[in-house]
Design an enzyme around this catalytic site. Structure first.
Site, PDB file in Angstrom:
ATOM      1  CG  HIS A 109      -2.040  -0.816   1.099  1.00 41.32           C
ATOM      2  ND1 HIS A 109      -3.386  -0.114   0.580  1.00 41.32           N
ATOM      3  CD2 HIS A 109      -2.318  -1.935   1.019  1.00 41.32           C
ATOM      4  CE1 HIS A 109      -4.201  -1.191   0.588  1.00 41.32           C
ATOM      5  NE2 HIS A 109      -3.523  -2.282   0.897  1.00 41.32           N
ATOM      6  N   PRO A 110       0.364   2.334  -0.780  1.00 37.98           N
ATOM      7  CG  PRO A 110      -0.755   3.829  -1.937  1.00 37.98           C
ATOM      8  CD  PRO A 110      -0.850   2.242  -1.327  1.00 37.98           C
TER       9      PRO A 110
ATOM     10  CB  SER B 240      -4.182   3.848  -4.467  1.00 37.69           C
ATOM     11  OG  SER B 240      -4.283   2.801  -3.960  1.00 37.69           O
TER      12      SER B 240
ATOM     13  CD  GLU C   5      -9.096   2.937  -2.767  1.00 38.89           C
ATOM     14  OE1 GLU C   5      -9.794   2.015  -3.122  1.00 38.89           O
ATOM     15  OE2 GLU C   5      -7.869   2.749  -2.202  1.00 38.89           O
TER      16      GLU C   5
ATOM     17  CB  ILE D 206      -3.501   0.466   5.697  1.00 40.86           C
ATOM     18  CG1 ILE D 206      -2.213   0.626   5.161  1.00 40.86           C
ATOM     19  CG2 ILE D 206      -4.547   0.193   4.834  1.00 40.86           C
ATOM     20  CD1 ILE D 206      -1.893  -1.184   5.097  1.00 40.86           C
TER      21      ILE D 206
ATOM     22  CB  ALA E  31     -11.212   1.860   4.234  1.00 42.01           C
ATOM     23  CB  VAL E  32      -9.503   7.212   2.554  1.00 42.06           C
ATOM     24  CG1 VAL E  32      -8.252   7.133   3.099  1.00 42.06           C
ATOM     25  CG2 VAL E  32      -9.370   7.014   0.902  1.00 42.06           C
TER      26      VAL E  32
END
Length: 165
Positions: free
Chosen positions: A63-64, A80, A83, A116, A118-119
Site C-alpha cells: 500500500h502507498p 488508490s 480513493e 492504512i 479505508a478513506v
C-alpha cells in the site's frame, strides 16, 4: 465459469499489488458464480487471513503512503488515486502535506509498513485524527488494525465492481 486468468486479471489488484490472493482463492475453489461483492470478498479474505504473517506484511507494504511520494509523482494505482482524491488528499495545503509526511515517516519507522485506512467517506481531518491516534498503538494492535483496514478497502473496491450479495 470464469477462467482463472480472467478472475486474476479482474480481481488480482483488489488487495493492493497482491494477485497471489486471487490466484489462491480461485485454485482453492472458493469462487462461486454468480460473482457478487460479498462472495468474492469472502473468498479473497479467507486466503488473506490464511496467508503467512510475512505475506500479510507484504500486502500491507504494497500500500502507498497517504499523500506520499507516489501520489505526488502520479504513480498510484487507479484505485488508490481515486480513493485518496475522494478524501481530499490530493488537495492538501503545504502545512497539511508536511504533517502527513511527518506522520508517514514516524509510522513506517515504528511499524515497518505504511499507515492504512479505508478513506472512503472520510475527509483529510478524519484521516489525520486517525493517523495521530494510531501511531501510538503497539505493533501487534496496529498490524491487526491495518489488516482489518485492508479487508475493508478490498470490500469497498469489490462493491464498486460487482453487485452486492
Amino acid at each position: 465459469m470464469i477462467s482463472r486468468d480472467e478472475f486474476v486479471s479482474r480481481f488480482g489488484g483488489v488487495f493492493e499489488h497482491s494477485p497471489f490472493i486471487a490466484e489462491r482463492a480461485y485454485d482453492a475453489g472458493f469462487i462461486v458464480e454468480p460473482l457478487t461483492s460479498g462472495g468474492v470478498h469472502s473468498a479473497l479474505t479467507k486466503i488473506f487471513r490464511a496467508a503467512s504473517a510475512e505475506e500479510r506484511l507484504g500486502v500491507l507494504r504494497a500500500h502507498p503512503d497517504l499523500a506520499g511520494r507516489l501520489a505526488i509523482a502520479g504513480e498510484l494505482t487507479e484505485d488508490s488515486r481515486k480513493e485518496q482524491a475522494g478524501a481530499g488528499l490530493d488537495r492538501l495545503s503545504p502545512a497539511e502535506h508536511a504533517r502527513f509526511t511527518e506522520l508517514n515517516d514516524a509510522y513506517v519507522t515504528k511499524f515497518g509498513f505504511p499507515f492504512i485506512v479505508a478513506v472512503k467517506g472520510l475527509g483529510k481531518d478524519d484521516i489525520l485524527a486517525a493517523f495521530e491516534t494510531r501511531v501510538d498503538n503497539s505493533r501487534e494492535a496496529e498490524f491487526a488494525t491495518a489488516t482489518a483496514q485492508v479487508e475493508k478497502i478490498a470490500l469497498l473496491r469489490l462493491q464498486s465492481m460487482l453487485p452486492e450479495s
